[in-house]
Design an enzyme around this catalytic site. Sequence first.
Site, mmCIF file in Angstrom:
data_model
loop_
_atom_site.group_PDB
_atom_site.id
_atom_site.type_symbol
_atom_site.label_atom_id
_atom_site.label_comp_id
_atom_site.label_asym_id
_atom_site.label_seq_id
_atom_site.Cartn_x
_atom_site.Cartn_y
_atom_site.Cartn_z
ATOM 1 N N TYR A 154 0.872 -1.206 0.166
ATOM 2 C CA TYR A 154 -0.046 0.521 0.094
ATOM 3 C C TYR A 154 0.928 1.236 -0.298
ATOM 4 O O TYR A 154 1.200 2.272 0.934
ATOM 5 C CB TYR A 154 -0.877 0.025 1.278
ATOM 6 C CG TYR A 154 -2.211 -1.559 0.531
ATOM 7 C CD1 TYR A 154 -2.403 -1.899 0.151
ATOM 8 C CD2 TYR A 154 -2.336 -0.674 2.138
ATOM 9 C CE1 TYR A 154 -2.919 -2.976 -0.008
ATOM 10 C CE2 TYR A 154 -4.073 -2.344 2.400
ATOM 11 C CZ TYR A 154 -4.193 -3.115 1.771
ATOM 12 O OH TYR A 154 -5.200 -3.382 1.381
ATOM 13 N N PHE B 278 -13.935 -5.534 -1.137
ATOM 14 C CA PHE B 278 -14.375 -5.210 -2.053
ATOM 15 C C PHE B 278 -16.475 -4.738 -1.396
ATOM 16 O O PHE B 278 -16.968 -5.993 -2.145
ATOM 17 C CB PHE B 278 -14.357 -5.844 -3.768
ATOM 18 C CG PHE B 278 -13.356 -5.899 -4.279
ATOM 19 C CD1 PHE B 278 -12.935 -4.221 -3.867
ATOM 20 C CD2 PHE B 278 -13.495 -6.375 -5.522
ATOM 21 C CE1 PHE B 278 -11.707 -4.319 -5.260
ATOM 22 C CE2 PHE B 278 -12.235 -6.033 -5.964
ATOM 23 C CZ PHE B 278 -11.647 -5.303 -6.216
ATOM 24 N N PRO B 279 -16.758 -4.094 -0.194
ATOM 25 C CA PRO B 279 -17.387 -5.341 0.348
ATOM 26 C C PRO B 279 -18.438 -4.593 -0.015
ATOM 27 O O PRO B 279 -19.636 -4.783 0.136
ATOM 28 C CB PRO B 279 -16.503 -4.057 2.193
ATOM 29 C CG PRO B 279 -16.177 -2.830 1.490
ATOM 30 C CD PRO B 279 -15.184 -3.623 0.505
ATOM 31 N N GLY C 45 -18.237 -3.958 -3.586
ATOM 32 C CA GLY C 45 -18.996 -3.806 -5.251
ATOM 33 C C GLY C 45 -17.720 -3.712 -5.309
ATOM 34 O O GLY C 45 -16.372 -3.615 -5.092
ATOM 35 N N PRO D 95 -14.741 -0.783 -13.016
ATOM 36 C CA PRO D 95 -16.046 0.086 -13.422
ATOM 37 C C PRO D 95 -16.882 -0.683 -14.035
ATOM 38 O O PRO D 95 -18.606 -0.660 -13.696
ATOM 39 C CB PRO D 95 -15.423 0.887 -14.524
ATOM 40 C CG PRO D 95 -13.868 1.131 -14.038
ATOM 41 C CD PRO D 95 -13.671 -0.409 -13.441
#
Length: 307
Positions: A66, A221-222, A224, A228
């Site tokens: 990160y 990805f809580p 979604g 894109p």
Amino acid sequence: MSFPTFSATGELRPGGVGQLGDRTVSRIGYGALQLERLSGDRTAAVALVRRALELGVDHIDTAQFYGDGFSNEIIAQALRPEDGVTVVSKIGADPDPGGPFPMRVAQRPEELRASVEANLRTLGLEQIPVVNPRRMDGHVRIPMPPEQQVDLDDQLAVMTAMRGDGLIGAFGLSNVTLDVLQRALPAGPVCVQNDYSLVARADEALLELCTAENMAWIPFFPLGSAVPTMTKVTDEPAVQEAATALGVTPAQIGLAWLLHHAPNTMLIPGTASITHLEQNMAVSDIALDGALMDALDALVPRTGSIS
């Protein structure tokens, strides 16, 4: 129902509490991926982490890749020993600032150990409480050269060795399939981090196994996919209607559904905004009754891989 915000001693516990291995932590933590957006203002980045702690966060998820160590450095600067925060990191990829992407796959056992050692240095810790090797055979896949296609047993061997050496307190797994988790159970993983949300429920059987084994389920990805072209929770009309009815945001509805759906779910939503951070922590006060849960459960989730 909603979830208790305070412990019996008056301590803030957003989302109530859950078990992460032998540690009891708040069910809503903080994911440090987006701290990199504050790389031009380290003071603001530290202030964001401190605000998370003020709101009851005691579980921070990070990784050396990160921001090429930036998130870890900010966490090290922001945390104090008395804060009692459980830091969780992930490995399986390394920073690659000069490459086509900011990270590269690093799945080999010697790379997993080197990544743990790098995390220890930037976090300023003698032991990382939990480390999750992210494999590449789950829904989120990227191209890998043949030498990076490593057998699970080889990875489990180095993880258990690092646990025995005291470099890590425990380990989980990330981006794995049901059969991989079943094979790994004898080694004692304490959590699973997989792509999962109201609109991405292909891993329901995997979640059920985690529940049965008293393992924490920690969705990434809580809301979604970040891709894109893939469905997002906040785009769903039923989610938007629920948000309007309760006077909250669609994102809060998506996070609240996760807390209500399974008792062993822990959230690690990330943000670089204190406003959004405060909204994420407030999810624990959102009550979803049976009728509302039924309406949300009725959404047809997408299936398939993100690659």
